[in-house]
Scaffold this motif. Structure first.
Motif, PDB file in Angstrom:
ATOM      1  N   GLY A 127       0.704  -1.090  -0.052  1.00 45.69           N
ATOM      2  CA  GLY A 127      -0.126   0.006  -0.035  1.00 45.69           C
ATOM      3  C   GLY A 127       0.749   1.294  -0.009  1.00 45.69           C
ATOM      4  N   GLU A 128       1.974   1.328   0.750  1.00 40.60           N
ATOM      5  CA  GLU A 128       2.728   2.598   0.860  1.00 40.60           C
ATOM      6  C   GLU A 128       3.174   2.731  -0.530  1.00 40.60           C
ATOM      7  N   ASP A 129       4.175   1.738  -0.990  1.00 44.87           N
ATOM      8  CA  ASP A 129       4.946   1.871  -2.589  1.00 44.87           C
ATOM      9  C   ASP A 129       3.768   2.209  -3.530  1.00 44.87           C
ATOM     10  N   THR A 130       2.612   1.678  -3.369  1.00 46.53           N
ATOM     11  CA  THR A 130       1.483   2.021  -4.413  1.00 46.53           C
ATOM     12  C   THR A 130       1.141   3.661  -4.332  1.00 46.53           C
ATOM     13  N   ALA A 131       0.711   4.011  -3.025  1.00 48.42           N
ATOM     14  CA  ALA A 131       0.526   5.362  -2.765  1.00 48.42           C
ATOM     15  C   ALA A 131       1.415   6.350  -3.294  1.00 48.42           C
ATOM     16  N   GLU A 132       2.693   5.899  -3.091  1.00 44.74           N
ATOM     17  CA  GLU A 132       3.789   6.823  -3.416  1.00 44.74           C
ATOM     18  C   GLU A 132       3.607   6.900  -4.998  1.00 44.74           C
ATOM     19  N   LYS A 133       3.892   5.913  -5.510  1.00 37.53           N
ATOM     20  CA  LYS A 133       3.589   5.743  -7.011  1.00 37.53           C
ATOM     21  C   LYS A 133       2.515   6.734  -7.701  1.00 37.53           C
ATOM     22  N   LEU A 134       1.533   6.477  -6.945  1.00 35.19           N
ATOM     23  CA  LEU A 134       0.295   7.042  -7.564  1.00 35.19           C
ATOM     24  C   LEU A 134       0.230   8.589  -7.451  1.00 35.19           C
ATOM     25  N   ARG A 268     -14.205  -4.211  -1.801  1.00 39.03           N
ATOM     26  CA  ARG A 268     -15.671  -4.087  -1.623  1.00 39.03           C
ATOM     27  C   ARG A 268     -16.178  -2.730  -2.265  1.00 39.03           C
ATOM     28  N   LEU A 269     -15.314  -1.527  -2.457  1.00 42.90           N
ATOM     29  CA  LEU A 269     -15.885  -0.600  -3.174  1.00 42.90           C
ATOM     30  C   LEU A 269     -15.764  -0.764  -4.516  1.00 42.90           C
ATOM     31  N   ILE A 270     -14.885  -1.288  -5.097  1.00 41.52           N
ATOM     32  CA  ILE A 270     -14.611  -1.742  -6.387  1.00 41.52           C
ATOM     33  C   ILE A 270     -15.972  -2.676  -6.975  1.00 41.52           C
ATOM     34  N   GLN A 271     -16.402  -3.668  -5.882  1.00 45.95           N
ATOM     35  CA  GLN A 271     -17.584  -4.453  -5.991  1.00 45.95           C
ATOM     36  C   GLN A 271     -18.851  -3.257  -6.455  1.00 45.95           C
ATOM     37  N   GLU A 272     -18.773  -2.200  -5.613  1.00 44.46           N
ATOM     38  CA  GLU A 272     -19.958  -1.403  -5.558  1.00 44.46           C
ATOM     39  C   GLU A 272     -19.989  -0.423  -6.490  1.00 44.46           C
ATOM     40  N   GLY A 273     -18.887  -0.443  -7.464  1.00 42.93           N
ATOM     41  CA  GLY A 273     -18.921   0.314  -8.394  1.00 42.93           C
ATOM     42  C   GLY A 273     -17.874   1.614  -8.678  1.00 42.93           C
ATOM     43  N   ALA A 274     -16.953   1.601  -7.504  1.00 41.88           N
ATOM     44  CA  ALA A 274     -15.750   2.613  -7.566  1.00 41.88           C
ATOM     45  C   ALA A 274     -14.952   2.059  -8.698  1.00 41.88           C
ATOM     46  N   GLY A 275     -14.260   2.978  -9.304  1.00 43.26           N
ATOM     47  CA  GLY A 275     -13.515   3.142 -10.316  1.00 43.26           C
ATOM     48  C   GLY A 275     -12.221   2.046 -10.200  1.00 43.26           C
ATOM     49  N   LEU A 276     -11.905   1.108 -10.899  1.00 38.22           N
ATOM     50  CA  LEU A 276     -10.492   0.554 -10.406  1.00 38.22           C
ATOM     51  C   LEU A 276      -9.306   1.396 -11.177  1.00 38.22           C
ATOM     52  N   VAL A 277      -8.296   1.290 -10.090  1.00 36.06           N
ATOM     53  CA  VAL A 277      -7.272   2.144 -10.414  1.00 36.06           C
ATOM     54  C   VAL A 277      -6.002   1.345 -10.373  1.00 36.06           C
ATOM     55  N   CYS A 278      -4.953   1.252 -11.310  1.00 35.32           N
ATOM     56  CA  CYS A 278      -3.631   0.690 -11.280  1.00 35.32           C
ATOM     57  C   CYS A 278      -2.661   1.878 -11.407  1.00 35.32           C
ATOM     58  N   GLU A 279      -3.030   3.096 -12.149  1.00 30.90           N
ATOM     59  CA  GLU A 279      -2.008   4.177 -12.226  1.00 30.90           C
ATOM     60  C   GLU A 279      -2.897   5.364 -12.263  1.00 30.90           C
ATOM     61  N   ALA A 280      -2.399   6.344 -12.213  1.00 29.08           N
ATOM     62  CA  ALA A 280      -2.855   7.944 -12.078  1.00 29.08           C
ATOM     63  C   ALA A 280      -3.850   8.352 -13.280  1.00 29.08           C
ATOM     64  N   TRP A 281      -3.455   7.787 -14.440  1.00 33.23           N
ATOM     65  CA  TRP A 281      -4.385   8.418 -15.584  1.00 33.23           C
ATOM     66  C   TRP A 281      -5.658   7.385 -15.569  1.00 33.23           C
ATOM     67  N   ASP A 282      -5.591   6.400 -14.705  1.00 32.90           N
ATOM     68  CA  ASP A 282      -7.053   5.534 -14.730  1.00 32.90           C
ATOM     69  C   ASP A 282      -8.014   6.575 -13.898  1.00 32.90           C
ATOM     70  N   ILE A 283      -7.548   7.601 -13.393  1.00 34.18           N
ATOM     71  CA  ILE A 283      -8.291   8.508 -12.715  1.00 34.18           C
ATOM     72  C   ILE A 283      -8.505   9.659 -13.758  1.00 34.18           C
ATOM     73  N   LEU A 284      -7.525  10.274 -14.073  1.00 33.70           N
ATOM     74  CA  LEU A 284      -7.332  11.623 -14.902  1.00 33.70           C
ATOM     75  C   LEU A 284      -7.995  11.526 -16.166  1.00 33.70           C
ATOM     76  N   LYS A 285      -7.992  10.459 -16.831  1.00 30.45           N
ATOM     77  CA  LYS A 285      -8.539  10.319 -18.164  1.00 30.45           C
ATOM     78  C   LYS A 285     -10.084  10.690 -18.046  1.00 30.45           C
ATOM     79  N   ASP A 286     -10.558  10.412 -16.920  1.00 28.91           N
ATOM     80  CA  ASP A 286     -12.072  11.091 -16.896  1.00 28.91           C
ATOM     81  C   ASP A 286     -12.238  12.376 -16.903  1.00 28.91           C
ATOM     82  N   TYR A 287     -11.334  13.049 -16.574  1.00 25.78           N
ATOM     83  CA  TYR A 287     -11.421  14.895 -16.339  1.00 25.78           C
ATOM     84  C   TYR A 287     -10.634  15.363 -17.393  1.00 25.78           C
ATOM     85  N   GLU A 288     -10.033  14.731 -18.275  1.00 30.33           N
ATOM     86  CA  GLU A 288      -9.052  15.496 -19.320  1.00 30.33           C
ATOM     87  C   GLU A 288      -9.640  16.357 -20.172  1.00 30.33           C
TER      88      GLU A 288
END
Length: 394
Positions: A127-134, A268-288
């Motif tokens: 988690g720490e490594d992933t948070a820092e990379k994101l 659980r959040l992903i099961q309930e509809g949250a966006g799945l994120v592996c890299e920062a652009w997985d989020i930011l593409k939705d706001y480009e």
């Protein structure tokens, strides 16, 4: 300043809910009018109780004067909900804070693609490594990172964003002069230098347990989206995600192993509809499309080779890049980069020692080292140590 003391008087009255303060502001238009109103007028405020109205009979301004003096001494700014610089996103939530204490430079939040990054304090190395990379990825793609600066995921995301040269807003559940946890005091300094620290609690306020759930509404309220990196099923990060949804904001989560308790909340959040994120652009593409001049997806983007968990787990240094002269490195070095190369040797040196020897702010040292590492001019070793991989020749 003369009017600010009435804001401080209103916000420092114990036993008065934030919703009651907002109702008083709607009814009387200003805290000064509340201060001079009589009991009968105050009882006309929508939703106020007689017990709350009686609290307003205390007209002592000494606490307000003390806070104003503290803010002047510490260099804190007070931003009220009626000020033009108060973020519109935050003002439009159900329960916005009446005022904010600000340290640093608060960017025009409403013009930024802001993402709140949250997660458990008791995070795993994953988690720490992933948070820092994101955090690093969000910064490099042009986003603004909002974090609670707590131990664990919050701090890791802030470090990553700072390494990426990004702007960070840290929202605390304590006075801005009371770093919490104490080991994050240098991170507080770096965030204030690269962005802003915010709190609705006056200087000297301790980190009370009930402050943090209230703090979460500000975290999500400032951002377009909240990203949960790692969280068990019972976690404050999930409270932030729920608050974000109530505010009409988007929620994203990083998946984890199905048998990992610390990832159960994210899964659980992903099961309930949250966006799945592996890299920062997985989020930011939705706001480009909303921020075409802000967001960018760098072609061939390269993240730091070693961050967080990977850095601590390395037992052998990576092979050094071929020895080069500075004239052969193929890039124009900044003064910070040249200074750090001058301090580095072939023997690994701790980042803290480089910061002390160079006299440069932590953010600038980390940013310069990241670029030098990407260009194979320095080598990173275990324990956040660096060595020079080029010869200092003319």
């Amino acid at each position: 300043m003369s009017t600010l003391k009435y804001w401080l008087w209103l916000t420092e009255i114990r036993g008065l809910s934030n919703q009651t303060r907002l109702a008083l502001l709607r009814h009387f238009e200003s805290p000064e009018n509340v201060f001079y109103a009589d009991a009968g007028e105050i009882l006309l405020t929508e939703g106020i109780t007689r017990e709350e109205a009686s609290l307003l009979e205390n007209r002592d301004l000494s606490a307000a004067d003390r806070i104003l003096a503290d803010c002047g001494r510490l260099g804190f700014r007070i931003l009220t909900i009626q000020d033009a610089g108060y973020p519109g996103r935050l003002k439009n939530i159900y329960d916005p804070p009446c005022l904010l204490y600000v340290r640093g430079h608060l960017p025009p939040v409403d013009e930024e693609a802001a993402v709140a990054v949250v997660g458990t304090r008791r995070c795993t190395p994953y988690g720490e490594d992933t948070a820092e990379k994101l955090g690093f990825g969000l910064a490099r793609c042009g986003a603004l990172t909002v974090t609670g600066l707590a131990r664990g995921i919050d701090a890791a995301a802030a470090r990553g964003a700072l390494r990426g040269g990004g702007t960070v807003i840290g929202v605390t559940g304590n006075g801005l002069d009371v770093p919490y946890p104490p080991e994050n005091r240098y991170l507080y300094e770096d965030v204030a230098a690269a962005g802003a620290l915010l709190s609705e609690y006056s200087p000297g306020s301790p980190p009370e347990r009930w402050h943090f759930p209230a703090r979460n509404r500000i975290l999500s309220g400032l951002a377009l989206a909240s990203l949960v990196v790692e969280a068990p099923l019972r976690s404050g990060a999930l409270i932030t995600a729920g608050t974000a949804l109530e505010q009409g904001r988007d929620v994203y989560a990083v998946p984890g192993p199905v048998n990992a308790p610390n990832s159960a909340g994210c899964n659980r959040l992903i099961q309930e509809g949250a966006g799945l994120v592996c890299e920062a652009w997985d989020i930011l593409k939705d706001y480009e499309s909303r921020f075409p001049d802000k967001l960018r997806q760098p072609e061939g983007q390269r993240e730091p080779v070693v961050l967080g968990y990977q850095a601590r787990q390395k037992t052998e240094p990576r092979a050094a890049a071929p020895s080069l002269s500075l004239s052969q490195c193929g890039m124009e070095l900044t003064d910070d980069q040249i200074a750090l190369l001058g301090l580095l040797t072939r023997e690994p040196v701790l980042v803290d020692d480089l910061i002390e020897q160079s006299g440069l702010p932590t953010r600038r040292v980390l940013s310069a080292l990241t670029v030098l590492e990407i260009e194979n001019l320095v080598t990173q070793h275990s324990g956040k140590r660096y060595s020079r991989a080029v010869d200092l020749k003319p």
